[in-house]
Design a protein around this motif. Structure first.
Motif, PDB file in Angstrom:
ATOM      1  N   SER A 155      68.762   9.615  73.981  1.00 49.63           N
ATOM      2  CA  SER A 155      69.984  10.425  74.014  1.00 49.63           C
ATOM      3  C   SER A 155      70.669  10.333  72.655  1.00 49.63           C
ATOM      4  CB  SER A 155      70.919   9.939  75.123  1.00 49.63           C
ATOM      5  OG  SER A 155      71.466   8.704  74.772  1.00 49.63           O
ATOM      6  N   ARG A 156      70.986  11.485  72.094  1.00 47.73           N
ATOM      7  CA  ARG A 156      71.642  11.523  70.791  1.00 47.73           C
ATOM      8  C   ARG A 156      73.031  12.108  70.960  1.00 47.73           C
ATOM      9  NH1 ARG A 156      68.883  11.168  65.978  1.00 47.73           N
ATOM     10  NH2 ARG A 156      70.201  12.657  64.923  1.00 47.73           N
ATOM     11  N   PRO A 157      74.062  11.315  70.675  1.00 45.12           N
ATOM     12  CA  PRO A 157      75.400  11.885  70.752  1.00 45.12           C
ATOM     13  C   PRO A 157      75.511  12.991  69.700  1.00 45.12           C
ATOM     14  CG  PRO A 157      75.449   9.738  69.680  1.00 45.12           C
ATOM     15  CD  PRO A 157      74.039   9.966  70.135  1.00 45.12           C
ATOM     16  N   SER A 158      76.275  14.021  69.962  1.00 46.64           N
ATOM     17  CA  SER A 158      76.350  15.078  68.953  1.00 46.64           C
ATOM     18  C   SER A 158      77.739  15.102  68.328  1.00 46.64           C
ATOM     19  CB  SER A 158      76.003  16.424  69.571  1.00 46.64           C
ATOM     20  OG  SER A 158      76.823  16.628  70.693  1.00 46.64           O
ATOM     21  N   LEU A 159      77.789  15.651  67.126  1.00 44.03           N
ATOM     22  CA  LEU A 159      79.055  15.750  66.406  1.00 44.03           C
ATOM     23  C   LEU A 159      79.728  17.050  66.802  1.00 44.03           C
ATOM     24  CD1 LEU A 159      77.724  14.694  62.891  1.00 44.03           C
ATOM     25  CD2 LEU A 159      78.986  13.262  64.509  1.00 44.03           C
ATOM     26  N   GLU A 160      81.049  17.052  66.766  1.00 42.60           N
ATOM     27  CA  GLU A 160      81.777  18.278  67.112  1.00 42.60           C
ATOM     28  C   GLU A 160      81.950  19.164  65.896  1.00 42.60           C
ATOM     29  OE1 GLU A 160      85.532  17.727  69.231  1.00 42.60           O
ATOM     30  OE2 GLU A 160      84.427  16.236  70.436  1.00 42.60           O
ATOM     31  N   TYR A 203      79.631  11.417  61.164  1.00 43.53           N
ATOM     32  CA  TYR A 203      78.750  12.080  60.189  1.00 43.53           C
ATOM     33  C   TYR A 203      77.303  11.838  60.558  1.00 43.53           C
ATOM     34  CZ  TYR A 203      78.412   7.330  58.462  1.00 43.53           C
ATOM     35  OH  TYR A 203      78.220   5.966  58.400  1.00 43.53           O
ATOM     36  N   ASP A 204      76.458  12.647  59.954  1.00 46.44           N
ATOM     37  CA  ASP A 204      75.021  12.460  60.099  1.00 46.44           C
ATOM     38  C   ASP A 204      74.380  13.062  58.853  1.00 46.44           C
ATOM     39  OD1 ASP A 204      72.619  11.744  61.217  1.00 46.44           O
ATOM     40  OD2 ASP A 204      72.530  13.393  62.654  1.00 46.44           O
ATOM     41  N   LEU A 205      73.122  12.754  58.631  1.00 46.85           N
ATOM     42  CA  LEU A 205      72.419  13.344  57.498  1.00 46.85           C
ATOM     43  C   LEU A 205      71.198  14.078  58.023  1.00 46.85           C
ATOM     44  CD1 LEU A 205      72.360  13.141  54.195  1.00 46.85           C
ATOM     45  CD2 LEU A 205      70.294  11.828  54.646  1.00 46.85           C
ATOM     46  N   GLU A 206      70.966  15.269  57.500  1.00 50.73           N
ATOM     47  CA  GLU A 206      69.692  15.961  57.726  1.00 50.73           C
ATOM     48  C   GLU A 206      68.913  15.847  56.427  1.00 50.73           C
ATOM     49  OE1 GLU A 206      71.120  19.551  60.659  1.00 50.73           O
ATOM     50  OE2 GLU A 206      70.125  20.077  58.774  1.00 50.73           O
ATOM     51  N   PRO A 207      67.979  14.885  56.366  1.00 49.57           N
ATOM     52  CA  PRO A 207      67.254  14.730  55.106  1.00 49.57           C
ATOM     53  C   PRO A 207      66.425  15.975  54.825  1.00 49.57           C
ATOM     54  CG  PRO A 207      66.841  12.889  56.620  1.00 49.57           C
ATOM     55  CD  PRO A 207      67.506  13.965  57.405  1.00 49.57           C
ATOM     56  N   PRO A 258      71.241   7.342  65.434  1.00 47.56           N
ATOM     57  CA  PRO A 258      71.923   8.530  65.936  1.00 47.56           C
ATOM     58  C   PRO A 258      73.090   8.876  65.008  1.00 47.56           C
ATOM     59  CG  PRO A 258      72.428   6.613  67.309  1.00 47.56           C
ATOM     60  CD  PRO A 258      71.439   6.166  66.281  1.00 47.56           C
ATOM     61  N   PRO A 259      73.652  10.081  65.141  1.00 48.16           N
ATOM     62  CA  PRO A 259      74.809  10.423  64.317  1.00 48.16           C
ATOM     63  C   PRO A 259      75.877   9.335  64.417  1.00 48.16           C
ATOM     64  CG  PRO A 259      74.121  12.315  65.601  1.00 48.16           C
ATOM     65  CD  PRO A 259      73.291  11.159  66.079  1.00 48.16           C
ATOM     66  N   ALA A 260      76.501   9.020  63.286  1.00 45.94           N
ATOM     67  CA  ALA A 260      77.508   7.953  63.272  1.00 45.94           C
ATOM     68  C   ALA A 260      78.838   8.510  63.747  1.00 45.94           C
ATOM     69  CB  ALA A 260      77.642   7.403  61.867  1.00 45.94           C
ATOM     70  N   ARG A 261      79.503   7.773  64.574  1.00 45.59           N
ATOM     71  CA  ARG A 261      80.819   8.139  65.086  1.00 45.59           C
ATOM     72  C   ARG A 261      81.749   6.968  64.825  1.00 45.59           C
ATOM     73  NH1 ARG A 261      81.095  11.725  69.422  1.00 45.59           N
ATOM     74  NH2 ARG A 261      81.795  13.687  68.554  1.00 45.59           N
ATOM     75  N   TYR A 262      82.859   7.200  64.132  1.00 43.59           N
ATOM     76  CA  TYR A 262      83.814   6.116  63.986  1.00 43.59           C
ATOM     77  C   TYR A 262      84.422   5.836  65.349  1.00 43.59           C
ATOM     78  CZ  TYR A 262      83.104   5.825  59.062  1.00 43.59           C
ATOM     79  OH  TYR A 262      82.509   5.613  57.853  1.00 43.59           O
ATOM     80  N   PRO A 263      84.828   4.577  65.584  1.00 40.70           N
ATOM     81  CA  PRO A 263      85.328   4.244  66.921  1.00 40.70           C
ATOM     82  C   PRO A 263      86.433   5.217  67.344  1.00 40.70           C
ATOM     83  CG  PRO A 263      85.064   2.267  65.618  1.00 40.70           C
ATOM     84  CD  PRO A 263      84.803   3.428  64.698  1.00 40.70           C
ATOM     85  N   GLU A 264      86.488   5.420  68.624  1.00 37.99           N
ATOM     86  CA  GLU A 264      87.356   6.444  69.206  1.00 37.99           C
ATOM     87  C   GLU A 264      88.799   6.362  68.689  1.00 37.99           C
ATOM     88  OE1 GLU A 264      88.286   7.976  73.620  1.00 37.99           O
ATOM     89  OE2 GLU A 264      86.611   6.584  73.343  1.00 37.99           O
ATOM     90  N   ARG A 265      89.344   7.493  68.424  1.00 32.94           N
ATOM     91  CA  ARG A 265      90.727   7.633  67.977  1.00 32.94           C
ATOM     92  C   ARG A 265      90.965   6.985  66.614  1.00 32.94           C
ATOM     93  NH1 ARG A 265      95.017   7.419  71.375  1.00 32.94           N
ATOM     94  NH2 ARG A 265      95.113   5.164  71.236  1.00 32.94           N
TER      95      ARG A 265
END
Ligand code: HEC
Length: 432
Positions: A155-160, A203-207, A258-265
């Motif tokens: 499962s890959r969390p997605s960025l908004e 953020y995420d990177l598409e190499p 997976p895409p990096a997400r800074y902790p909530e809020r």
């Protein structure tokens, strides 16, 4: 250490007794249903008579492990130097796989267990290492392809609504630039001054060329320093950072995550007028490989114009102005930092260059991260696996201890250059 050994000894003896109690939890990890688990065991016993009943097989035990823990990098065209997609691929690498998992060099994961738990930890369990080792030791049996064990879906969390920001031009790495003949560290200014203050929340990177992109770091350069940046579309050579002391790290990408997400809020402020710099680490496993293709990687940035309730900053202990004497082993450098206010520590980003051997970070009397075998190639941010992060008071002391081996005849000074060293461990910190 002794408890590790005990755990392995128990595993081996239960396997010898024909009891699969110890592999059970691992099978559950990979998402096999109870029914498929029973079937798989039944089949191994029935069809694979050339091997002991408990010997792990490709289809029943190894494929789900490789798929979940290795294929994210070792699949055709990805950064791993060879694919582990099929039975034949994997069987062809038996000895190397056994050695790499036993020494815990693969999957790459530097923190020592027993200090803190981290999100997206990649380390294999002792039982998983044992499965791969036993499989290799028994010659890599295939098992029954008609009844493969289930593979857990990834499962890959997605960025908004991420903003896509590509390198200014396609770049052909120059692998002869450094003595390793395998690396090129290149910085690009990817976004000219932003017109409004924004907040980075993920953020995420598409190499562009996955097989070549070993890691990528993202920096924000404050408006006052933008003029000093080299804005050539072909970028500029850089090693430890963006090449400007005012540049702040705002993201660190390594393959297979997976895409990096800074902790909530929480999120990192990028003030109006800043520039973004991306540092690409291009890498080739085989120094005799053909000329590299051009790369044009894209960062995906989840940005918001509204300030999140808590602003993240990368701050923590570090040391500058030190020298690692010539021909020394285990030279130690330490630095301390006091939490500036009450708040929360969410993660830590230990950093040294190539002579670094070990790095440890403490917070008061607590271990924050301990990397016993530093590998510059696999540096990344480690986020604590605690829902609310670690709460701190003002004035708590954090210490970073860096150890270096310098085999060279010349002393090595502190700095961002590839022939210099660094010692630091910024935390992702939010004030209360
Ligand atoms: C995050 C990406 C990643 C993951 C996950 C990963 N590898 Fe690797 N692997 C690499 C890269 C890149 C190299 C090249 C050497 C390096 O950069 O460390 C490598 C090298 C290797 C090597 C060559 C020997 C060595 O140690 O250099 C073996 C064997 C190997 N990997 C096996 C595995 C196995 C088995 C797994 C899963 C259990 C795995 N790898 C998971 C990226 C990965």
């Amino acid at each position: 250490m002794s408890s590790l050994r005990t755990a392995r000894a128990i595993f081996v003896s239960s396997a010898l007794l024909g009891c699969d109690a110890t592999i059970e939890p691992e099978r559950r990890d990979i998402g096999a249903t109870d029914a498929s688990r029973d079937d798989a065991m039944g089949d191994v016993t029935a069809s694979d008579t050339a091997h002991p009943a408990t010997s792990p097989t490709w289809w029943q035990d190894v494929r789900p492990l490789i798929s979940q823990h290795c294929a994210g990098c070792h699949s055709a065209g990805l950064v791993g130097p060879f694919a582990l997609d099929t039975f034949a691929d994997t069987r062809g690498k038996l000895a190397a796989i056994a050695a790499a998992v036993r020494t815990r060099t693969m999957p790459p994961w530097m923190p020592l267990a027993g200090c803190q738990e981290f999100r997206h930890a990649r380390a294999l369990t002792d039982a998983q290492i044992e499965t791969l080792t036993q499989w290799a030791n028994s010659g890599g049996p295939e098992g029954d392809p008609a009844r493969p064990a289930a593979i857990a879906p990834v499962s890959r969390p997605s960025l908004e609504a991420p903003r896509r920001i590509s390198l200014p031009s396609a770049y052909v790495p120059d692998f002869t630039a450094l003595p390793t003949n395998a690396d090129d560290y290149r910085c690009f200014v990817i976004e000219a001054p932003t017109t409004q203050t924004m907040y980075l929340t993920g953020y995420d990177l598409e190499p562009g060329v996955r097989a070549m992109v070993h890691h990528a770091n993202l920096f924000a350069v404050p408006p006052a320093s933008v003029a000093a940046l080299n804005q050539s579309p072909n970028g500029y050579s850089c090693f430890g950072g963006a090449g400007l002391s005012s540049a702040r790290t705002i993201g660190v990408w390594v393959p297979g995550t997976p895409p990096a997400r800074y902790p909530e809020r929480t999120g990192i402020e990028i003030v109006a007028g800043s520039a973004l710099v991306v540092q690409m680490h291009y890498y080739r496993f085989d120094p005799r490989a053909a000329a590299p293709p051009p790369d044009r990687s894209t960062f995906l940035l989840e940005l918001t114009a509204t300030s999140p309730p808590r602003l993240g900053q990368l701050v923590g202990p570090g040391v500058s102005g030190f020298t690692v004497p010539a021909r020394t082993r285990g030279h130690v450098v330490t630095g301390t930092w006091m939490t500036p206010s009450a708040g929360t520590l969410w993660g830590v980003l230990p950093h040294m260059h190539k002579l670094g051997r070990r790095i440890r970070v403490t917070l008061g009397d607590t271990c924050a991260v301990d990397v016993p075998s530093w590998d510059f190639h696999w540096q990344q941010a480690f986020f604590f696996d605690q829902p609310g992060g670690i709460s701190v008071r003002a004035g708590m002391r954090s210490t970073v201890t860096c150890e270096y081996d310098n085999p060279r005849d010349v002393p090595v000074s502190a700095g961002e250059g590839s022939d210099q060293e660094m010692c630091g461990a910024p935390f992702y910190f939010t004030a209360e």
